[in-house]
Design an enzyme around this catalytic site. Sequence first.
Site, PDB file in Angstrom:
ATOM      1  N   HIS A 164       0.806  -1.225   0.000  1.00  0.00           N
ATOM      2  CA  HIS A 164       0.000   0.000   0.000  1.00  0.00           C
ATOM      3  C   HIS A 164       0.835   1.268   0.000  1.00  0.00           C
ATOM      4  O   HIS A 164       0.307   2.356  -0.223  1.00  0.00           O
ATOM      5  CB  HIS A 164      -0.953   0.016   1.199  1.00  0.00           C
ATOM      6  CG  HIS A 164      -2.013  -1.033   1.140  1.00  0.00           C
ATOM      7  ND1 HIS A 164      -2.915  -1.130   0.107  1.00  0.00           N
ATOM      8  CD2 HIS A 164      -2.286  -2.062   1.985  1.00  0.00           C
ATOM      9  CE1 HIS A 164      -3.726  -2.158   0.319  1.00  0.00           C
ATOM     10  NE2 HIS A 164      -3.360  -2.751   1.429  1.00  0.00           N
ATOM     11  N   ASP A 200      -2.696 -10.265  -2.778  1.00  0.00           N
ATOM     12  CA  ASP A 200      -3.311  -9.845  -1.518  1.00  0.00           C
ATOM     13  C   ASP A 200      -4.774  -9.482  -1.781  1.00  0.00           C
ATOM     14  O   ASP A 200      -5.136  -9.066  -2.879  1.00  0.00           O
ATOM     15  CB  ASP A 200      -2.547  -8.602  -1.000  1.00  0.00           C
ATOM     16  CG  ASP A 200      -2.995  -8.149   0.383  1.00  0.00           C
ATOM     17  OD1 ASP A 200      -2.283  -8.458   1.354  1.00  0.00           O
ATOM     18  OD2 ASP A 200      -4.051  -7.475   0.485  1.00  0.00           O
ATOM     19  N   HIS A 202      -6.388  -6.993  -0.908  1.00  0.00           N
ATOM     20  CA  HIS A 202      -6.528  -5.556  -1.172  1.00  0.00           C
ATOM     21  C   HIS A 202      -5.714  -5.135  -2.389  1.00  0.00           C
ATOM     22  O   HIS A 202      -4.678  -5.734  -2.698  1.00  0.00           O
ATOM     23  CB  HIS A 202      -6.060  -4.745   0.042  1.00  0.00           C
ATOM     24  CG  HIS A 202      -6.800  -5.046   1.296  1.00  0.00           C
ATOM     25  ND1 HIS A 202      -6.384  -6.009   2.192  1.00  0.00           N
ATOM     26  CD2 HIS A 202      -7.940  -4.527   1.801  1.00  0.00           C
ATOM     27  CE1 HIS A 202      -7.244  -6.053   3.201  1.00  0.00           C
ATOM     28  NE2 HIS A 202      -8.197  -5.173   2.987  1.00  0.00           N
ATOM     29  N   ASP A 289      -4.842 -12.633   2.967  1.00  0.00           N
ATOM     30  CA  ASP A 289      -6.116 -12.136   3.501  1.00  0.00           C
ATOM     31  C   ASP A 289      -7.269 -12.426   2.547  1.00  0.00           C
ATOM     32  O   ASP A 289      -8.382 -11.980   2.753  1.00  0.00           O
ATOM     33  CB  ASP A 289      -6.050 -10.647   3.875  1.00  0.00           C
ATOM     34  CG  ASP A 289      -5.302  -9.777   2.897  1.00  0.00           C
ATOM     35  OD1 ASP A 289      -5.156  -8.572   3.199  1.00  0.00           O
ATOM     36  OD2 ASP A 289      -4.855 -10.268   1.842  1.00  0.00           O
TER      37      ASP A 289
END
Length: 348
Positions: A164, A200, A202, A289
Site C-alpha cells: 500500500h 493480496d 486488497h 487475507d
Amino acid sequence: KDPRPMKTVFSPLHSRRHVRTELDGGLLIEPHEKPSRAETILARVKDQALGEILEPEEFGLAPIQRVHTPDYVAFLETCWQDWLAAGKPGEAIPAVWAGRGMRHRIPKDIDGRLGYYSFAAETSISEGTWEAARASANVALTAQKLVADGERAAFALCRPPGHHAHADLFGGYCFFNNAAIVAQAFRDQGYGKVAILDVDFHHGNGTQAIFYDRADVLTISLHGDPDLVFPHFLGFEDELGEGTGEGYNLNIVYPPGTPYSTWSQGLETACERIEVFKPDALVVALGVDTFEHDPISFFKLASEDYLSLGQRLAQLGLPTVFTMEGGYDVDAIGVNAVNVMQGFEGKS
Ligand SMILES: NCCCNCCCCCS
Ligand SMILES: [Mg+2]
Ligand SMILES: [Zn+2]
C-alpha cells in the site's frame, strides 16, 4: 533455476514494530498487523522444513530511495521523535489531510507532515517502527539477491508489509513498498522487464502508483472491489497505466464471497498477461487475507487453495521473489502462506 529448497529470509527486528493502537470503527483496537503474524509464519516454515532460514543483509537507504522520495524516508526516520518532541500523549496517528481544493505542500508541524505523508489513519507509528520497516526492506532485498545469485525463488517473510505504500505515502499498515523495491533492484541489476503480481485481498495501490507510467514493470493486482473496501480510491479495472505505461497495469476486481473457483480465473488472466509480457523476473506480493476466515476481508479461499496458487505461479518458470503482505487470521496465516511456497515447490 536452482532445484534446491526455497530459502526464507526473516528478521527478528520485525518485532520492533509493536504499536498498541489501530483506529477502527471509531475505536483504538489491537492492531490486526501484529508481531504474531510473522512469528506464526516462521514457525510453519520450520515445522514444514521448507528450507534454510536466513537473516537479512544490510542494504542501506539507496535501494529504498530508488522507489521512495528522500524527504519521505527522512520523515519516517524522525517521525516518532518529532511526535514526542511535540508533547503528544499517544501513538502517532495522522488526522488531517489536504482535501479537495487545499494545497499539497509540506508543513513544518508534525500533524501536518503525518497527513502529507499518509493516505489513511489506521496505521499508527511508535518507537521501533522505523527500524522494523528498514529491516523489512532488507529482508526483501536479501531475497532478491538470493534469486539474482541463482536461486529459482525465495520467500521474503516481510513485516511490516509494503504494497500500500506509495513513493511518499504510508498507510494500510505499510511504510516501504518491499515488492516495488525488489522490482527496482532487479531493474537496476539489468533485468530488462519485471512483473509484479499482487494476490493480496486488497489492491496494491502503492505498487500501481509507483510504476503507473512505466512499461518496464508490469503491475497486476487481484482484489476486493474498491467501491466496497480499502483502499477505496484506487484499484478499479479502468486503470490501465498512463503514458508509456499504458497497458502495463491490470486490475482484476471481485465481489464479496468470491471463491477460489472464480478467483483462479483472474489468476489465469494475470498469468497469461505475464506470459505475453515475457518478464525476466517475477515479484509476488503475497497477502493471504483472501482466506475465507480473514477478519477484514471478503473472499472465500480455503487453505488448500494456496497450494494450487503456488503450483500455478511455478508454471510461469520465472525467477521469483515472494514478499509477505497481508493476512490477518493469525491462526491460519502460517499454513496459508507456506502452502503457497510448498505448492510452488510441487506439493499438491
Ligand atoms: N477495519 C478495516 C480497515 C482496514 N484498513 C486497512 C487495511 C489494510 C490491509 C493491508 S493488506
Ligand atoms: Mg491485491
Ligand atoms: Zn490486504
